[in-house]
Write a protein that holds these residues in place. Structure first.
Motif, PDB file in Angstrom:
ATOM      1  N   ALA A  83     -66.763  42.174 -12.451  1.00 40.72           N
ATOM      2  CA  ALA A  83     -65.527  42.685 -11.830  1.00 40.72           C
ATOM      3  C   ALA A  83     -64.443  42.739 -12.892  1.00 40.72           C
ATOM      4  CB  ALA A  83     -65.091  41.782 -10.684  1.00 40.72           C
ATOM      5  N   ASP A  84     -63.416  43.521 -12.602  1.00 41.93           N
ATOM      6  CA  ASP A  84     -62.281  43.624 -13.526  1.00 41.93           C
ATOM      7  C   ASP A  84     -61.179  42.635 -13.158  1.00 41.93           C
ATOM      8  OD1 ASP A  84     -63.286  45.851 -15.155  1.00 41.93           O
ATOM      9  OD2 ASP A  84     -63.243  46.890 -13.238  1.00 41.93           O
ATOM     10  N   GLU A  85     -61.026  42.379 -11.868  1.00 38.95           N
ATOM     11  CA  GLU A  85     -60.100  41.333 -11.394  1.00 38.95           C
ATOM     12  C   GLU A  85     -60.668  40.732 -10.111  1.00 38.95           C
ATOM     13  OE1 GLU A  85     -55.617  42.551 -12.974  1.00 38.95           O
ATOM     14  OE2 GLU A  85     -56.079  42.848 -10.866  1.00 38.95           O
ATOM     15  N   VAL A  86     -60.370  39.445  -9.903  1.00 39.26           N
ATOM     16  CA  VAL A  86     -60.798  38.733  -8.685  1.00 39.26           C
ATOM     17  C   VAL A  86     -59.603  37.929  -8.191  1.00 39.26           C
ATOM     18  CG1 VAL A  86     -62.420  37.054  -7.716  1.00 39.26           C
ATOM     19  CG2 VAL A  86     -63.108  38.440  -9.700  1.00 39.26           C
ATOM     20  N   ASP A  87     -59.235  38.092  -6.915  1.00 41.42           N
ATOM     21  CA  ASP A  87     -58.105  37.299  -6.405  1.00 41.42           C
ATOM     22  C   ASP A  87     -58.637  36.092  -5.615  1.00 41.42           C
ATOM     23  OD1 ASP A  87     -58.584  37.951  -3.739  1.00 41.42           O
ATOM     24  OD2 ASP A  87     -56.771  39.143  -3.483  1.00 41.42           O
ATOM     25  N   PRO A  88     -57.769  35.219  -5.123  1.00 41.66           N
ATOM     26  CA  PRO A  88     -58.249  33.996  -4.452  1.00 41.66           C
ATOM     27  C   PRO A  88     -59.079  34.252  -3.197  1.00 41.66           C
ATOM     28  CG  PRO A  88     -55.968  33.722  -5.142  1.00 41.66           C
ATOM     29  CD  PRO A  88     -56.296  35.168  -5.364  1.00 41.66           C
ATOM     30  N   MET A  89     -58.951  35.437  -2.581  1.00 44.23           N
ATOM     31  CA  MET A  89     -59.771  35.761  -1.402  1.00 44.23           C
ATOM     32  C   MET A  89     -61.054  36.487  -1.794  1.00 44.23           C
ATOM     33  SD  MET A  89     -58.215  34.415   0.947  1.00 44.23           S
ATOM     34  CE  MET A  89     -59.300  34.966   2.253  1.00 44.23           C
ATOM     35  N   ILE A  93     -61.038  44.096  -8.021  1.00 46.76           N
ATOM     36  CA  ILE A  93     -60.881  45.439  -8.582  1.00 46.76           C
ATOM     37  C   ILE A  93     -62.125  45.671  -9.419  1.00 46.76           C
ATOM     38  CG2 ILE A  93     -59.691  46.865 -10.293  1.00 46.76           C
ATOM     39  CD1 ILE A  93     -57.072  45.840  -9.341  1.00 46.76           C
ATOM     40  N   LYS A  94     -62.793  46.802  -9.145  1.00 46.40           N
ATOM     41  CA  LYS A  94     -63.958  47.191  -9.927  1.00 46.40           C
ATOM     42  C   LYS A  94     -63.824  48.658 -10.321  1.00 46.40           C
ATOM     43  CE  LYS A  94     -68.123  46.040  -8.994  1.00 46.40           C
ATOM     44  NZ  LYS A  94     -68.333  45.858 -10.445  1.00 46.40           N
ATOM     45  N   GLY A  95     -64.636  49.044 -11.302  1.00 47.58           N
ATOM     46  CA  GLY A  95     -64.641  50.447 -11.708  1.00 47.58           C
ATOM     47  C   GLY A  95     -64.193  50.683 -13.133  1.00 47.58           C
ATOM     48  N   LYS A 125     -52.645  37.692  -8.041  1.00 45.45           N
ATOM     49  CA  LYS A 125     -52.406  38.990  -7.373  1.00 45.45           C
ATOM     50  C   LYS A 125     -53.105  40.086  -8.156  1.00 45.45           C
ATOM     51  CE  LYS A 125     -49.209  38.307  -4.048  1.00 45.45           C
ATOM     52  NZ  LYS A 125     -49.884  38.347  -2.748  1.00 45.45           N
ATOM     53  N   LEU A 126     -53.777  40.984  -7.448  1.00 47.09           N
ATOM     54  CA  LEU A 126     -54.459  42.099  -8.111  1.00 47.09           C
ATOM     55  C   LEU A 126     -53.443  43.139  -8.602  1.00 47.09           C
ATOM     56  CD1 LEU A 126     -57.234  42.739  -5.429  1.00 47.09           C
ATOM     57  CD2 LEU A 126     -57.524  41.532  -7.595  1.00 47.09           C
ATOM     58  N   GLY A 127     -53.839  43.885  -9.628  1.00 48.32           N
ATOM     59  CA  GLY A 127     -53.043  45.064  -9.978  1.00 48.32           C
ATOM     60  C   GLY A 127     -52.693  45.231 -11.437  1.00 48.32           C
ATOM     61  N   LYS A 128     -52.773  44.162 -12.207  1.00 46.31           N
ATOM     62  CA  LYS A 128     -52.506  44.323 -13.652  1.00 46.31           C
ATOM     63  C   LYS A 128     -53.528  45.276 -14.256  1.00 46.31           C
ATOM     64  CE  LYS A 128     -49.240  42.252 -16.131  1.00 46.31           C
ATOM     65  NZ  LYS A 128     -48.335  42.980 -15.248  1.00 46.31           N
ATOM     66  N   PHE A 129     -54.810  45.076 -13.872  1.00 50.11           N
ATOM     67  CA  PHE A 129     -55.848  46.016 -14.319  1.00 50.11           C
ATOM     68  C   PHE A 129     -55.672  47.309 -13.510  1.00 50.11           C
ATOM     69  CE2 PHE A 129     -59.879  48.103 -14.616  1.00 50.11           C
ATOM     70  CZ  PHE A 129     -60.320  47.799 -15.896  1.00 50.11           C
ATOM     71  N   VAL A 205     -60.257  61.731  -2.221  1.00 50.48           N
ATOM     72  CA  VAL A 205     -60.676  60.407  -2.711  1.00 50.48           C
ATOM     73  C   VAL A 205     -62.103  60.161  -2.235  1.00 50.48           C
ATOM     74  CG1 VAL A 205     -60.350  57.910  -2.450  1.00 50.48           C
ATOM     75  CG2 VAL A 205     -58.385  59.386  -2.900  1.00 50.48           C
ATOM     76  N   VAL A 206     -62.989  59.928  -3.189  1.00 48.14           N
ATOM     77  CA  VAL A 206     -64.392  59.658  -2.835  1.00 48.14           C
ATOM     78  C   VAL A 206     -64.537  58.163  -2.534  1.00 48.14           C
ATOM     79  CG1 VAL A 206     -66.776  59.779  -3.655  1.00 48.14           C
ATOM     80  CG2 VAL A 206     -65.149  61.572  -4.288  1.00 48.14           C
ATOM     81  N   GLU A 207     -63.946  57.326  -3.383  1.00 43.06           N
ATOM     82  CA  GLU A 207     -63.997  55.866  -3.176  1.00 43.06           C
ATOM     83  C   GLU A 207     -62.982  55.228  -4.120  1.00 43.06           C
ATOM     84  OE1 GLU A 207     -64.124  53.162  -1.385  1.00 43.06           O
ATOM     85  OE2 GLU A 207     -65.984  54.007  -0.591  1.00 43.06           O
ATOM     86  N   HIS A 208     -62.544  54.034  -3.786  1.00 41.65           N
ATOM     87  CA  HIS A 208     -61.598  53.331  -4.664  1.00 41.65           C
ATOM     88  C   HIS A 208     -62.190  51.992  -5.088  1.00 41.65           C
ATOM     89  CE1 HIS A 208     -60.728  50.735  -1.298  1.00 41.65           C
ATOM     90  NE2 HIS A 208     -60.632  51.838  -0.555  1.00 41.65           N
ATOM     91  N   GLY A 209     -61.574  51.411  -6.095  1.00 36.74           N
ATOM     92  CA  GLY A 209     -62.145  50.206  -6.698  1.00 36.74           C
ATOM     93  C   GLY A 209     -61.736  48.896  -6.062  1.00 36.74           C
ATOM     94  N   LEU A 210     -61.130  48.937  -4.866  1.00 33.69           N
ATOM     95  CA  LEU A 210     -60.833  47.675  -4.169  1.00 33.69           C
ATOM     96  C   LEU A 210     -62.056  47.276  -3.353  1.00 33.69           C
ATOM     97  CD1 LEU A 210     -57.173  48.333  -2.995  1.00 33.69           C
ATOM     98  CD2 LEU A 210     -57.912  46.488  -4.510  1.00 33.69           C
ATOM     99  N   PHE A 211     -62.621  46.138  -3.650  1.00 29.27           N
ATOM    100  CA  PHE A 211     -63.792  45.614  -2.923  1.00 29.27           C
ATOM    101  C   PHE A 211     -63.283  44.468  -2.054  1.00 29.27           C
ATOM    102  CE2 PHE A 211     -67.836  47.057  -5.256  1.00 29.27           C
ATOM    103  CZ  PHE A 211     -67.235  48.185  -5.783  1.00 29.27           C
ATOM    104  N   ILE A 212     -63.235  44.705  -0.754  1.00 25.53           N
ATOM    105  CA  ILE A 212     -62.639  43.723   0.168  1.00 25.53           C
ATOM    106  C   ILE A 212     -63.725  43.142   1.066  1.00 25.53           C
ATOM    107  CG2 ILE A 212     -60.941  43.429   2.021  1.00 25.53           C
ATOM    108  CD1 ILE A 212     -59.339  45.728   0.742  1.00 25.53           C
TER     109      ILE A 212
END
Ligand code: 5RP
Length: 235
Positions: A83-89, A93-95, A125-129, A205-212
């Motif tokens: 992954a590119d970023e992982v938050d506490p939950m 962010i991937k991709g 918090k996600l978003g720097k990447f 938009v085909v898909e986004h990099g937020l994996f929830i």
């Protein structure tokens, strides 16, 4: 090779059992996992892998990990991916490697997703990447404008969009699925669920990099050890 990534990748092997169908992630950490998986296969472990990218398929073939096409499997027991970023939950962010569409299809179809990262990927918090969004090439400029609006509406600090270029610098990067990637400089994504919802409704938009709610285990590698973190998910 980063020892931290190596430690995370090695620890993920403990989740693999004989007979499993595995989703094989993309990126440098996932490739370290595949290299070690190949050693286990050489030692007699029976698994089959569903690759999330052409690059991963090549890596698996090189390392002797048997592959099976996604349309030939009825169940994926476990996916191991970076992954590119992982938050506490454990929202991700991937991709970064432009494979988010296939990564998400395979993660969503898996019984369990184990994420392998080094400490640098863990954020409050996600978003720097920059958030990668895979889009249809048709009307990409208009789609990017609507993506920007969706990000602003969901409270992202910025949202500036950049069309990702290929390594050769000859034009837009084309994903394995034949699409473009728009990278969004959000800085902070305060409400990932709301951002995901709005992005899902942008035509093009085909898909986004937020994996929830997809991963239940995150293995964080450090230079001399690793930590396993787990969240119980329903179902
Ligand atoms: C590819 C991805 C990768 O998992 C992500 O970019 C992390 O890569 P690395 O393990 O090389 O740091 O999402 O689309």
């Amino acid at each position: 090779m980063s020892q931290a990534k190596e430690n995370a990748a090695l620890a993920a092997l403990d989740f693999v059992q004989d007979g499993m169908t595995l989703g094989l992630g993309s990126g440098s950490t996932a490739e370290i996992f595949i290299e070690h998986l190949g050693e286990r296969v050489a030692g007699g472990l029976k698994v089959q892998g569903v690759p999330t990218s052409k690059q991963t398929a090549a890596c698996a073939e090189e390392n002797g990990v048997p592959l099976i096409g996604i349309d030939k499997v009825s169940r994926i027991h476990l996916t191991v991916d970076g992954a590119d970023e992982v938050d506490p939950m454990f929202t991700l962010i991937k991709g970064g490697g432009a494979c988010l569409l296939r990564e998400k299809i395979i993660a969503a179809a898996s019984d369990k997703m184990v994420v392998i990262v080094d400490e640098s990927k863990m954020v409050e918090k996600l978003g720097k990447f920059p958030l990668p969004v895979e889009v249809d090439p048709f009307g990409v400029t208009l789609t990017a404008e609507q993506i920007y609006e969706a990000l602003q509406k969901s409270g992202c600090q910025n949202g500036q969009t950049v069309l990702r270029q290929n390594k050769e610098g000859t034009g837009p990067l084309i994903t394995d699925g034949g699409n473009y990637i728009v990278d969004c400089k959000c800085e902070v994504i305060p409400a990932p669920g709301e951002t995901a919802h709005l992005l899902n409704h942008v035509p093009g938009v085909v898909e986004h990099g937020l994996f929830i709610d997809l991963s239940s285990v995150v293995i964080v590698g450090e230079p001399d050890h690793y930590r396993i973190m787990e969240i119980k998910r329903e179902g």
